[in-house]
Enzyme design. Structure first.
Site, mmCIF file in Angstrom:
data_model
loop_
_atom_site.group_PDB
_atom_site.id
_atom_site.type_symbol
_atom_site.label_atom_id
_atom_site.label_comp_id
_atom_site.label_asym_id
_atom_site.label_seq_id
_atom_site.Cartn_x
_atom_site.Cartn_y
_atom_site.Cartn_z
ATOM 1 N N TYR A 26 -1.116 -41.295 -22.507
ATOM 2 C CA TYR A 26 -0.875 -40.300 -21.446
ATOM 3 C C TYR A 26 -0.940 -40.994 -20.090
ATOM 4 O O TYR A 26 -1.667 -40.614 -19.200
ATOM 5 C CB TYR A 26 -1.923 -39.173 -21.551
ATOM 6 C CG TYR A 26 -1.529 -37.915 -20.818
ATOM 7 C CD1 TYR A 26 -0.563 -37.064 -21.338
ATOM 8 C CD2 TYR A 26 -2.120 -37.573 -19.602
ATOM 9 C CE1 TYR A 26 -0.199 -35.902 -20.673
ATOM 10 C CE2 TYR A 26 -1.761 -36.416 -18.926
ATOM 11 C CZ TYR A 26 -0.797 -35.584 -19.471
ATOM 12 O OH TYR A 26 -0.430 -34.438 -18.810
ATOM 13 N N GLY A 27 -0.149 -42.083 -19.978
ATOM 14 C CA GLY A 27 -0.084 -42.803 -18.704
ATOM 15 C C GLY A 27 1.197 -42.440 -17.991
ATOM 16 O O GLY A 27 1.644 -41.284 -18.008
ATOM 17 N N GLN A 29 4.502 -43.017 -18.500
ATOM 18 C CA GLN A 29 5.539 -42.360 -19.309
ATOM 19 C C GLN A 29 4.974 -41.197 -20.127
ATOM 20 O O GLN A 29 5.606 -40.151 -20.243
ATOM 21 C CB GLN A 29 6.201 -43.368 -20.256
ATOM 22 C CG GLN A 29 7.124 -44.347 -19.565
ATOM 23 C CD GLN A 29 8.374 -43.698 -18.988
ATOM 24 O OE1 GLN A 29 8.951 -42.796 -19.592
ATOM 25 N NE2 GLN A 29 8.786 -44.143 -17.826
ATOM 26 N N SER A 54 -7.741 -41.151 -19.950
ATOM 27 C CA SER A 54 -6.606 -40.227 -19.775
ATOM 28 C C SER A 54 -6.883 -38.854 -20.394
ATOM 29 O O SER A 54 -6.162 -37.895 -20.109
ATOM 30 C CB SER A 54 -5.351 -40.801 -20.442
ATOM 31 O OG SER A 54 -4.979 -42.021 -19.871
ATOM 32 N N ALA A 86 -0.888 -52.853 -26.779
ATOM 33 C CA ALA A 86 -1.833 -52.100 -27.629
ATOM 34 C C ALA A 86 -1.131 -51.530 -28.865
ATOM 35 O O ALA A 86 -1.787 -51.082 -29.808
ATOM 36 C CB ALA A 86 -2.461 -50.960 -26.830
ATOM 37 N N HIS A 109 10.199 -48.094 -25.277
ATOM 38 C CA HIS A 109 10.645 -49.466 -24.975
ATOM 39 C C HIS A 109 10.630 -50.214 -26.304
ATOM 40 O O HIS A 109 9.762 -49.976 -27.144
ATOM 41 C CB HIS A 109 9.669 -50.091 -23.966
ATOM 42 C CG HIS A 109 9.935 -51.527 -23.613
ATOM 43 N ND1 HIS A 109 11.193 -52.017 -23.341
ATOM 44 C CD2 HIS A 109 9.082 -52.575 -23.450
ATOM 45 C CE1 HIS A 109 11.102 -53.304 -23.032
ATOM 46 N NE2 HIS A 109 9.829 -53.669 -23.106
ATOM 47 N N GLU A 228 10.637 -55.381 8.707
ATOM 48 C CA GLU A 228 11.877 -56.090 8.372
ATOM 49 C C GLU A 228 12.009 -56.408 6.889
ATOM 50 O O GLU A 228 13.095 -56.326 6.319
ATOM 51 C CB GLU A 228 11.974 -57.405 9.170
ATOM 52 C CG GLU A 228 12.448 -57.227 10.589
ATOM 53 C CD GLU A 228 13.747 -56.425 10.688
ATOM 54 O OE1 GLU A 228 14.625 -56.545 9.812
ATOM 55 O OE2 GLU A 228 13.873 -55.651 11.649
ATOM 56 N N GLU A 232 12.146 -51.561 5.471
ATOM 57 C CA GLU A 232 13.595 -51.326 5.578
ATOM 58 C C GLU A 232 14.344 -51.597 4.272
ATOM 59 O O GLU A 232 15.493 -51.185 4.115
ATOM 60 C CB GLU A 232 14.194 -52.195 6.693
ATOM 61 C CG GLU A 232 14.462 -51.413 7.956
ATOM 62 C CD GLU A 232 15.319 -52.199 8.945
ATOM 63 O OE1 GLU A 232 16.543 -52.138 8.829
ATOM 64 O OE2 GLU A 232 14.737 -52.877 9.803
ATOM 65 N N SER A 253 25.582 -53.187 10.578
ATOM 66 C CA SER A 253 26.433 -53.752 11.634
ATOM 67 C C SER A 253 27.265 -54.921 11.083
ATOM 68 O O SER A 253 26.909 -55.525 10.060
ATOM 69 C CB SER A 253 25.553 -54.259 12.776
ATOM 70 O OG SER A 253 24.769 -55.338 12.304
#
Ligand SMILES: NC(=O)C1=CN([C@@H]2O[C@H](COP(=O)(O)OP(=O)(O)OC[C@H]3O[C@@H](n4cnc5c(N)ncnc54)[C@H](OP(=O)(O)O)[C@@H]3O)[C@@H](O)[C@H]2O)C=CC1
Ligand SMILES: CC[C@](O)(C(C)=O)C(=O)O
Ligand SMILES: [Mg+2]
Ligand SMILES: [Mg+2]
Length: 337
Positions: A26-27, A29, A54, A86, A109, A228, A232, A253
């Site tokens: 229950y993390g 995902q 959890s 695990a 996964h 920067e 951004e 630009s």
């Protein structure tokens, strides 16, 4: 388009609504799948070890929590969303003894199947529903009536209907709202590992930290360097997300675009590309998987050291101060959305 993409109208939610689903873990995902399946009318039970931190989170959300073995015994569909390292032990101890013909074993996964760490019996379906985004976003998108695209794959089709069942599950978590792409365990595992190592997590984090270091070591203010090189980046990536690299180039630009075109290939040069190919080779050969499993079994000494070094990087302190002044930025991660 060469891939098969499936949307809501291609999936029958009734298939997964007719099964009992155990979400193990229950993390990031796990909470997203469990809550969204429940909200889609699916009978869900959570599997977590007795001392798991959890457990209170899942119970507070009104979910029934059992041990992984109890949940696997009750369920028709068992979705494993515990950490990849695990899963092998969890499978051997709690899940394998509770599998029976006709049941389905699902993954978020493909790591443990691709690298033969888990070998399910031939009489169960083995499938994957892998959202292409972090779990908290999977849940947030579902709540907002949208979805995160998913990869769906079948490794073993004992029932003859494994793909339709996986597609139904993907619909239950909002995946087919955005599109579910059919793939294989091998393709998902290898591309996911490559993406997170070379581009999304490893590549992007190293690029941001290195840019920040170059500016601050040259005497520029850390706050300006942070804007920067990190802040951004999201604004630029949002433009790429909406309309590709071309949309980003249209919006910046001409000076930025000329700098991009003339300097970008010097930063990400042929040496970097060769290194990316090497990283892909380590994934394909199983070298990365063996290294990560051994690191985990040794108590994760390098992982802990590198994680601490990353947390102590000066960009983190600068970012913390700046984000505290930007009320719109710091959207907290919760276990609900
Ligand atoms: N993070 C993501 O967004 C993505 C993850 N995935 C995949 O999803 C799977 C889960 O990853 P993620 O959500 O990041 O995992 P997390 O680390 O966020 O959560 C793992 C959960 O599993 C529990 N857990 C730990 N050990 C066991 C065990 N032995 N038995 C049962 N439960 C256990 C943890 O409990 P406790 O709180 O007690 O530690 C926690 O609830 C992985 O296969 C991952 O590759 C795929 C796509 C994206
Ligand atoms: C990019 C990282 C990821 O692959 C993901 C969120 O998709 C993961 O393993 O967490
Ligand atoms: Mg991923
Ligand atoms: Mg991943």
């Amino acid at each position: 388009m060469s891939v098969e993409v499936y949307y809501d109208d291609d999936a029958d939610l009734g298939l997964i609504q007719g099964r009992k689903v155990a979400v193990i873990g229950y993390g990031s995902q796990g909470h997203a799948h469990a809550l969204s399946l429940r909200d889609s009318g699916v009978d869900v039970v959570i599997g977590l070890p007795a001392g798991s931190k959890s457990r209170p989170k899942a119970e507070e959300q009104g979910l029934r929590v059992l041990t992984p073995a109890e949940a696997a015994a009750e369920a028709d569909v068992i979705m494993i969303l515990a950490p990849d390292t695990a899963q092998r032990g969890l499978y051997a101890e709690a899940i394998a003894p509770n599998l029976a013909p006709g049941k389905a074993l699902f993954f978020g996964h493909g790591f443990n199947i691709r690298y033969d760490l888990i070998k399910p019996p031939a009489d169960v379906d083995v499938a994957m529903v892998a959202p292409k985004g972090p779990g908290h976003l999977v849940r947030r998108q579902y709540v907002d009536g949208k979805g995160v695209p998913c990869l769906v794959a079948v490794e073993q089709d004992a029932s003859g209907t494994a793909f339709q069942l996986a597609l139904s599950y993907a619909k239950g978590i909002g995946g087919t709202r955005a599109g579910a792409i059919r793939t294989t365990f091998t393709e998902e595992t290898e591309t996911d590992l490559f993406g997170e190592q070379a581009v999304l997590c490893g590549g992007a984090a190293a690029l941001v930290q290195t840019g920040f270091e170059v500016l601050t070591e040259a005497g520029y203010a850390p706050e300006v360097a942070y804007f920067e090189c990190l802040h951004e980046l999201k604004l630029i990536v949002d433009l790429m997300y909406e309309g590709g690299i071309a949309r980003m180039r249209y919006s910046v630009s001409d000076t930025a675009e000329y700098g991009d075109l003339s300097r970008g290939p010097r930063v990400i040069d042929s040496r970097v590309k060769d290194e990316m190919r090497k990283i892909l080779g380590e994934i394909q050969s199983g070298e990365f998987a063996r290294e990560w499993v051994a690191e985990d079994e040794a108590g994760r000494p390098n992982f802990a050291k590198w994680r601490a070094e990353g947390a102590a990087h000066p960009i983190e302190e600068t970012g913390q101060k700046l984000r505290a002044m930007m009320s719109w930025v710091d959207r907290p991660i919760t276990e609900t959305a």
